[in-house]
Write a protein that holds these residues in place. Structure first.
Motif, mmCIF file in Angstrom:
data_model
loop_
_atom_site.group_PDB
_atom_site.id
_atom_site.type_symbol
_atom_site.label_atom_id
_atom_site.label_comp_id
_atom_site.label_asym_id
_atom_site.label_seq_id
_atom_site.Cartn_x
_atom_site.Cartn_y
_atom_site.Cartn_z
ATOM 1 N N LEU A 8 0.855 -1.176 0.000
ATOM 2 C CA LEU A 8 0.000 0.000 0.000
ATOM 3 C C LEU A 8 0.896 1.233 0.000
ATOM 4 O O LEU A 8 1.809 1.329 0.826
ATOM 5 C CB LEU A 8 -0.909 0.009 1.233
ATOM 6 C CG LEU A 8 -1.845 1.197 1.403
ATOM 7 C CD1 LEU A 8 -2.909 1.194 0.317
ATOM 8 C CD2 LEU A 8 -2.485 1.170 2.781
ATOM 9 N N GLU A 9 0.666 2.125 -0.929
ATOM 10 C CA GLU A 9 1.414 3.378 -0.978
ATOM 11 C C GLU A 9 0.421 4.527 -0.916
ATOM 12 O O GLU A 9 -0.480 4.624 -1.744
ATOM 13 C CB GLU A 9 2.250 3.481 -2.254
ATOM 14 C CG GLU A 9 3.071 4.740 -2.317
ATOM 15 C CD GLU A 9 3.977 4.808 -3.529
ATOM 16 O OE1 GLU A 9 4.556 5.874 -3.761
ATOM 17 O OE2 GLU A 9 4.096 3.791 -4.256
ATOM 18 N N GLU A 20 4.490 4.115 2.807
ATOM 19 C CA GLU A 20 4.494 2.841 2.096
ATOM 20 C C GLU A 20 4.453 1.712 3.109
ATOM 21 O O GLU A 20 5.174 1.747 4.105
ATOM 22 C CB GLU A 20 5.742 2.697 1.225
ATOM 23 C CG GLU A 20 5.771 3.643 0.055
ATOM 24 C CD GLU A 20 6.975 3.410 -0.835
ATOM 25 O OE1 GLU A 20 7.283 2.242 -1.130
ATOM 26 O OE2 GLU A 20 7.596 4.405 -1.227
ATOM 27 N N ILE A 21 3.609 0.726 2.855
ATOM 28 C CA ILE A 21 3.493 -0.432 3.735
ATOM 29 C C ILE A 21 3.573 -1.683 2.875
ATOM 30 O O ILE A 21 2.831 -1.829 1.903
ATOM 31 C CB ILE A 21 2.153 -0.428 4.504
ATOM 32 C CG1 ILE A 21 2.023 0.838 5.333
ATOM 33 C CG2 ILE A 21 2.031 -1.662 5.378
ATOM 34 C CD1 ILE A 21 0.641 1.080 5.877
ATOM 35 N N ALA A 42 -6.532 1.752 7.511
ATOM 36 C CA ALA A 42 -7.757 0.988 7.262
ATOM 37 C C ALA A 42 -8.669 1.734 6.292
ATOM 38 O O ALA A 42 -9.244 1.126 5.379
ATOM 39 C CB ALA A 42 -8.491 0.730 8.582
ATOM 40 N N ASP A 43 -8.790 3.056 6.460
ATOM 41 C CA ASP A 43 -9.604 3.862 5.549
ATOM 42 C C ASP A 43 -9.099 3.758 4.111
ATOM 43 O O ASP A 43 -9.886 3.657 3.173
ATOM 44 C CB ASP A 43 -9.609 5.330 5.981
ATOM 45 C CG ASP A 43 -10.503 5.608 7.170
ATOM 46 O OD1 ASP A 43 -11.351 4.749 7.498
ATOM 47 O OD2 ASP A 43 -10.358 6.681 7.769
ATOM 48 N N ALA A 44 -7.782 3.783 3.930
ATOM 49 C CA ALA A 44 -7.205 3.704 2.584
ATOM 50 C C ALA A 44 -7.530 2.365 1.928
ATOM 51 O O ALA A 44 -7.909 2.314 0.756
ATOM 52 C CB ALA A 44 -5.694 3.915 2.649
ATOM 53 N N ILE A 45 -7.404 1.297 2.681
ATOM 54 C CA ILE A 45 -7.708 -0.038 2.142
ATOM 55 C C ILE A 45 -9.189 -0.138 1.795
ATOM 56 O O ILE A 45 -9.556 -0.580 0.705
ATOM 57 C CB ILE A 45 -7.297 -1.132 3.137
ATOM 58 C CG1 ILE A 45 -5.766 -1.148 3.285
ATOM 59 C CG2 ILE A 45 -7.814 -2.494 2.697
ATOM 60 C CD1 ILE A 45 -5.259 -1.989 4.429
ATOM 61 N N LEU A 46 -10.046 0.287 2.713
ATOM 62 C CA LEU A 46 -11.490 0.224 2.469
ATOM 63 C C LEU A 46 -11.903 1.126 1.314
ATOM 64 O O LEU A 46 -12.776 0.771 0.513
ATOM 65 C CB LEU A 46 -12.252 0.595 3.739
ATOM 66 C CG LEU A 46 -12.136 -0.425 4.866
ATOM 67 C CD1 LEU A 46 -12.691 0.145 6.166
ATOM 68 C CD2 LEU A 46 -12.843 -1.712 4.499
#
Length: 69
Positions: A8-9, A20-21, A42-46
């Motif tokens: 995830l960036e 960056e993860i 979590a918001d970014a992923i969702l």
């Protein structure tokens, strides 16, 4: 169907100017003090998957930053 997030960036997403993860293929733990961005991750992923944040909102403030924060 299996969805696997490998990386995830984030750029100018809420409290992160740049983050960056890299996710482990088994389990990735995200921990930290209050207010450091755990919910933002979590918001970014969702948002990527469903177009909504962790509170189910599709219209939320991204709070982007400029070069001065």
């Amino acid at each position: 169907m299996k969805i696997e997030i490998q990386r995830l960036e984030l750029t100018n997403f809420k409290c992160f100017l740049h983050k960056e993860i890299a996710f482990n293929s088994d389990v990735t733990t995200i921990k930290g003090r209050n207010g450091v961005g755990k919910t933002t991750i979590a918001d970014a992923i969702l948002w990527c998957l469903f177009g909504k944040n962790s509170q189910g909102q599709s219209d939320f403030d991204l709070k982007t930053h400029d070069e001065n924060g």
